[in-house]
Design an enzyme around this catalytic site. Structure first.
Site, PDB file in Angstrom:
ATOM      1  N   SER A  75       0.845  -1.202   0.000  1.00 46.29           N
ATOM      2  CA  SER A  75       0.000   0.000   0.000  1.00 46.29           C
ATOM      3  C   SER A  75       0.873   1.241   0.000  1.00 46.29           C
ATOM      4  O   SER A  75       2.063   1.171  -0.290  1.00 46.29           O
ATOM      5  CB  SER A  75      -0.942  -0.022   1.216  1.00 46.29           C
ATOM      6  OG  SER A  75      -1.943   0.955   1.076  1.00 46.29           O
ATOM      7  N   ASN A  76       0.303   2.396   0.315  1.00 46.37           N
ATOM      8  CA  ASN A  76       1.052   3.657   0.368  1.00 46.37           C
ATOM      9  C   ASN A  76       0.389   4.569   1.388  1.00 46.37           C
ATOM     10  O   ASN A  76      -0.720   4.276   1.839  1.00 46.37           O
ATOM     11  CB  ASN A  76       1.103   4.292  -1.040  1.00 46.37           C
ATOM     12  CG  ASN A  76      -0.292   4.616  -1.534  1.00 46.37           C
ATOM     13  OD1 ASN A  76      -0.953   5.504  -1.011  1.00 46.37           O
ATOM     14  ND2 ASN A  76      -0.766   3.878  -2.533  1.00 46.37           N
TER      15      ASN A  76
END
Ligand code: C5P
Length: 409
Positions: free
Chosen positions: A215-216
């Site tokens: 993810s980020n």
């Protein structure tokens, strides 16, 4: 930056809290008056430890309320008199004042007035960094935000009378406070009435197995700001968001998804009859080629994960664009304008807002953003660093223009 001046009859209440930055309150009052606004003030008991009532009343050119007046004036309900304004700005906002407001307290003139007021409320905090970051203060801030209150700062810089403090905690500058207040008082346009707007926000999660994902750090704030601004301007809004800590905005159809594939399905379905689609989501470029259904055991040595590209949702919408206006965001570390222009052209977007992950206080997680609008042909313009809500306002102004420029079929 040019700002439309609201009706000259607009009146602002400035509440001054008990922080060292209270000494800047007279400058804030003056700046607001310079903008043609009527100004009145309330000084809390704690504020009067830093500043005198006389210096405030001189700058406010009139009504300054204190708890002493409030108690004398009862039962004349001084808090209601003070609350008869078009907006409130709380300067030198202390942790105590935030806690009182978030708790719905009314045990002093400032808090009682805040409960009675209509119109926008802008908090301008000033406090020590550790206090500001404490979970209690942050929970109070989130609560106030969920009621529509706005925040400006605190900023990074030197603070304290002898400049002894430095770091996050400094109050925003008086001219910035006045400019933000003017923006908040500007009458809201209803130029999106009858339009359907789809916004994507936040990160995606690409699961490798049931408990691990790629993810980020996208906070979703930019997309939520666009959704809220579009709603306030009369649009029918669908917000498709990845996992973020923000609550569903009232009056917006919110769809929660996790992966890029789920995001695509939800956006494509919502976009079918949309007029404007704004892709702020930080979509993961890749997902696991095969997602394990069981948690993978740790093995000694290196692991190779086979990733496969995710579909490009913006490009997919661009391939069959119809009359929709498509807006993208791009984060680049170098050659930003050329790369963003190429992206806009490839994805058939009307324009892309380019930002940089390295800029202090902007992009991921921050409340402000500094972007460059980039068109597919490379024409571009830098926007100043402003709040994400202000970026949303300008973005929608551009999108509406693009929608009107479409040939009618
Ligand atoms: O190519 P890049 O990821 O930099 O493009 C950014 C823009 O494209 C953003 O608006 C983002 O939401 C959108 N995008 C998308 N689908 C992807 C990747 C990015 O719609 N798979």
């Amino acid at each position: 930056m040019t700002e439309a001046t609201p009706a000259s009859t607009s009146c602002v209440l400035v509440i001054v809290g008990g922080s060292m930055a209270a000494v800047k309150a007279p400058s804030v009052l003056r700046r607001l008056r310079e903008q043609g606004l009527g100004v009145r003030a309330i000084a809390t008991r704690a504020a009067l430890a830093f500043i005198t009532e006389l210096s405030l009343s001189t700058a406010a050119d009139g009504l300054v309320g204190t708890d002493a007046h409030w108690f004398e004036a009862r039962p004349d309900a001084l808090h209601l008199t003070h609350a008869r304004v078009d907006g409130v700005v709380v300067v030198a906002a202390s942790a105590e004042l935030l806690a009182g407001a978030a708790g719905g307290h009314a045990n002093d003139l400032a808090l009682a007035s805040l409960l009675s007021v209509r119109g926008p409320v802008l908090w301008v905090p000033a406090m020590n960094e550790a206090m500001w970051r404490s979970p209690a203060v942050q929970a109070n801030v989130e609560r106030l935000r969920s009621w529509g209150h706005r925040f400006l700062g605190p900023e990074v810089g030197a603070f304290g009378t002898r400049g002894e403090g430095s770091g996050l905690g400094r109050m925003a500058e008086p001219e910035d406070i006045a400019a933000r207040m003017l923006t908040l008082l500007r009458p809201v346009k209803r130029d999106l009435e009858g339009m359907r707007v789809v916004v994507s926000a936040g990160p995606t999660r690409e699961y490798l197995d049931p408990v691990r994902f790629i993810s980020n750090p996208s906070s979703g704030k930019m997309g939520f700001a666009v959704a809220e601004e579009a709603r306030d301007r009369g649009a029918d809004v669908t917000l498709v968001t990845g996992p973020v800590t923000l609550g569903d905005p009232p009056g917006v159809t919110t769809v929660r998804i996790e992966s890029a594939l789920e995001l695509r399905d939800a956006v494509v379905a919502a976009a079918a009859d949309a007029d404007i689609v704004v892709m702020t989501a930080a979509v993961a470029d890749y997902r696991a080629a095969e997602q394990a259904s069981e948690k993978q055991a740790k093995i000694a040595g290196d692991v190779t994960i086979h990733l496969t590209p995710n579909p490009d949702i913006l490009a997919h919408l661009g391939a069959d664009k119809g009359k929709r206006v498509l807006v993208g965001f791009a984060m680049e570390t170098h050659a930003g304008v050329e790369r963003a222009a190429a992206k806009a052209a490839r994805k058939n977007a009307d324009f892309i807002l380019l930002n940089y992950p390295t800029r202090e206080g902007t992009a991921f997680g921050g409340d402000d953003n500094q972007v460059t609008l980039v068109r597919p042909d490379g024409r571009h313009e830098d926007w100043p660093r402003v709040s994400k809500r202000e970026v949303a306002r300008r973005l929608l102004d551009e999108a509406v223009q693009a929608a009107h420029a479409r040939p009618t079929v």
